[in-house]
Design an enzyme around this catalytic site. Structure first.
Site, PDB file in Angstrom:
ATOM      1  N   ASP A 102       0.868  -1.184   0.000  1.00 37.34           N
ATOM      2  CA  ASP A 102       0.000   0.000   0.000  1.00 37.34           C
ATOM      3  C   ASP A 102       0.901   1.229   0.000  1.00 37.34           C
ATOM      4  O   ASP A 102       2.002   1.175  -0.529  1.00 37.34           O
ATOM      5  CB  ASP A 102      -0.955  -0.039   1.202  1.00 37.34           C
ATOM      6  CG  ASP A 102      -2.275   0.682   0.925  1.00 37.34           C
ATOM      7  OD1 ASP A 102      -2.217   1.865   0.563  1.00 37.34           O
ATOM      8  OD2 ASP A 102      -3.346   0.069   1.081  1.00 37.34           O
ATOM      9  N   GLY A 129       4.742  -0.497  -4.050  1.00 38.56           N
ATOM     10  CA  GLY A 129       3.771   0.139  -3.179  1.00 38.56           C
ATOM     11  C   GLY A 129       2.939   1.140  -3.946  1.00 38.56           C
ATOM     12  O   GLY A 129       2.990   1.202  -5.179  1.00 38.56           O
ATOM     13  N   HIS A 130       2.184   1.951  -3.217  1.00 33.83           N
ATOM     14  CA  HIS A 130       1.298   2.935  -3.840  1.00 33.83           C
ATOM     15  C   HIS A 130       1.862   4.350  -3.778  1.00 33.83           C
ATOM     16  O   HIS A 130       1.161   5.304  -4.049  1.00 33.83           O
ATOM     17  CB  HIS A 130      -0.078   2.907  -3.171  1.00 33.83           C
ATOM     18  CG  HIS A 130      -0.817   1.624  -3.369  1.00 33.83           C
ATOM     19  ND1 HIS A 130      -2.057   1.387  -2.820  1.00 33.83           N
ATOM     20  CD2 HIS A 130      -0.495   0.493  -4.061  1.00 33.83           C
ATOM     21  CE1 HIS A 130      -2.456   0.169  -3.157  1.00 33.83           C
ATOM     22  NE2 HIS A 130      -1.523  -0.394  -3.903  1.00 33.83           N
ATOM     23  N   GLY A 131       3.131   4.479  -3.380  1.00 31.82           N
ATOM     24  CA  GLY A 131       3.759   5.787  -3.343  1.00 31.82           C
ATOM     25  C   GLY A 131       3.620   6.456  -1.997  1.00 31.82           C
ATOM     26  O   GLY A 131       3.361   5.817  -0.971  1.00 31.82           O
TER      27      GLY A 131
END
Length: 393
Positions: A218, A240-242
């Site tokens: 995430d 991940g999502h940054g």
């Protein structure tokens, strides 16, 4: 009484630290009955060692020697009479029992000041046994799995040289804290692991995340309501999502997010790079005074993103966000985008983004759709310096 003595007593009173000349004292969990063979549950031993160290009055040091320690859900509370160190040299292993998933915390610290968590050891969340129970993508009332390390109402403290692997939920959660430095940590979970944010911050001020590697399923770092004065520097993020501000605006009485700086950071193969996202529709709040600077993007899907139409259910129709976004600087951001739209500023029609600046952006895309593009909707600001893709402000 001399002036120097008076000043010393005043300092002791201000920082609430005992000035009695007590030497540092080690409270070894093995001496309290802990076993380091990976069996049983060491909560009682760890809790007893913490209690004695907390009451010591000097520099209390809870030490977990090398070995593997099975540990159930435990919360270490203050206020303590002196400074505290929690030194993890071994590996702490979370339970796999399904009953354990009903709590939101594996290891917690509450109401502690001048705390150091360090040691070079591991927090093994054993998330692989629990991720299949996470249904938050389809169930808005889902139960959250345990966070590996949670700090609540902790002040003037630091976490460094620690590794967290396979968290069931977030690795670290920071809530209602002040003046916390997290450095030289490594947080690891597979890219497909759900909701395993690296570091989640809310209602906290003066938080620093430095010189760390975060590889997760995430957000590497997420900042929500009440995050103020957050500095993120020299972080390697991916997968991940940054790094995300938000989601914002979902609930009533959310506090503003302000004073966020992300710099000297590298993103590798993440879903997003630097992102601000707000719900649509949303309640009223704001995000302001934000700097994203000196950032390298390597094969990132959405390197620069403001998303004010965040609506995972897909049933929002023409709903608009009421979150005000202003004073945002994207400066010296370079690298490669894995999607055609490398810069996307999708702001609210009812509350357009204001004072957004794009300065020296160089993000290329090599794919079937040609060159990288920038898309700006309801965004007010300016572009200067190099602009690849061409600035849309």
């Amino acid at each position: 009484m001399t002036t120097a003595t008076l000043l010393l007593l005043l300092l002791c009173y201000i920082v609430n630290v005992s000035c009695v000349s007590l030497p540092p004292k080690v409270f070894d969990v093995i001496a309290y009955g802990a076993v380091n063979d990976g069996t049983g549950d060491n909560v009682k031993a760890f809790s007893a060692a913490w209690k004695d160290a907390c009451q010591y009055g000097g520099r209390g040091r809870v030490v977990i020697p090398r070995g593997v320690y099975a540990l159930g859900s435990v919360i270490f509370t203050g206020y303590c009479k002196g400074t505290m160190s929690f030194i993890i040299n071994g590996s702490l292993r979370a339970p796999t029992d399904r009953r354990f998933y009903d709590t939101d915390t594996w290891i917690g610290f509450r109401y502690v000041e001048y705390l150091t968590i360090k040691g070079g050891g591991y927090l093994d969340g054993q998330g692989h046994v629990a991720w299949r129970y996470n249904d938050c993508s389809t169930n808005s009332k889902c139960s959250r799995l345990p966070t590996s390390l949670r700090l609540d109402f902790v002040r003037n403290s630091q976490i460094h040289h620690l590794r967290s692997i396979d968290s069931k939920n977030a690795h670290f959660n920071i809530f209602a804290c002040h003046n916390i430095t997290i450095s030289n940590v490594r947080l690891d979970a597979p890219a497909e692991s759900p909701n395993t944010d690296g570091i989640h911050i809310g209602s906290s001020a003066d938080i620093r995340i430095l010189d760390s590697t975060i590889r997760t399923g995430d957000d590497c770092v997420s900042m929500v309501s009440g995050s103020r004065g957050v500095e993120i520097a020299n972080v390697h993020c991916g997968p991940g999502h940054g790094i995300s501000i938000g989601s914002l605006g979902r609930g009533h009485s959310e506090q503003p997010v302000t004073g966020i700086t992300v710099r000297n950071t590298t993103f590798v193969a993440t879903d997003n790079g630097v992102r601000i996202k707000t719900w649509a529709p949303s309640e009223t709040t704001s995000a302001s005074n934000i700097i994203f600077q000196d950032i390298n993007m390597i094969a990132v899907a959405n390197p620069i993103l403001i998303d004010q139409v965040y609506c995972p259910s897909g049933n929002c129709l023409e709903a608009q966000s009421n979150v005000e976004i202003r004073d945002v600087l994207f400066k010296n951001i370079w690298g490669t985008s894995s999607s055609e739209v490398a810069v996307k500023l999708q702001c609210s029609r009812t509350r357009p983004c204001r004072d957004v600046k794009l300065v020296d952006i160089y993000l290329t895309y090599r794919g079937p759709r040609g060159k990288s593009r920038a898309v700006c909707v309801n965004a007010l600001g300016s572009s200067s310096g190099t602009q690849i893709p061409s600035g849309c402000l």
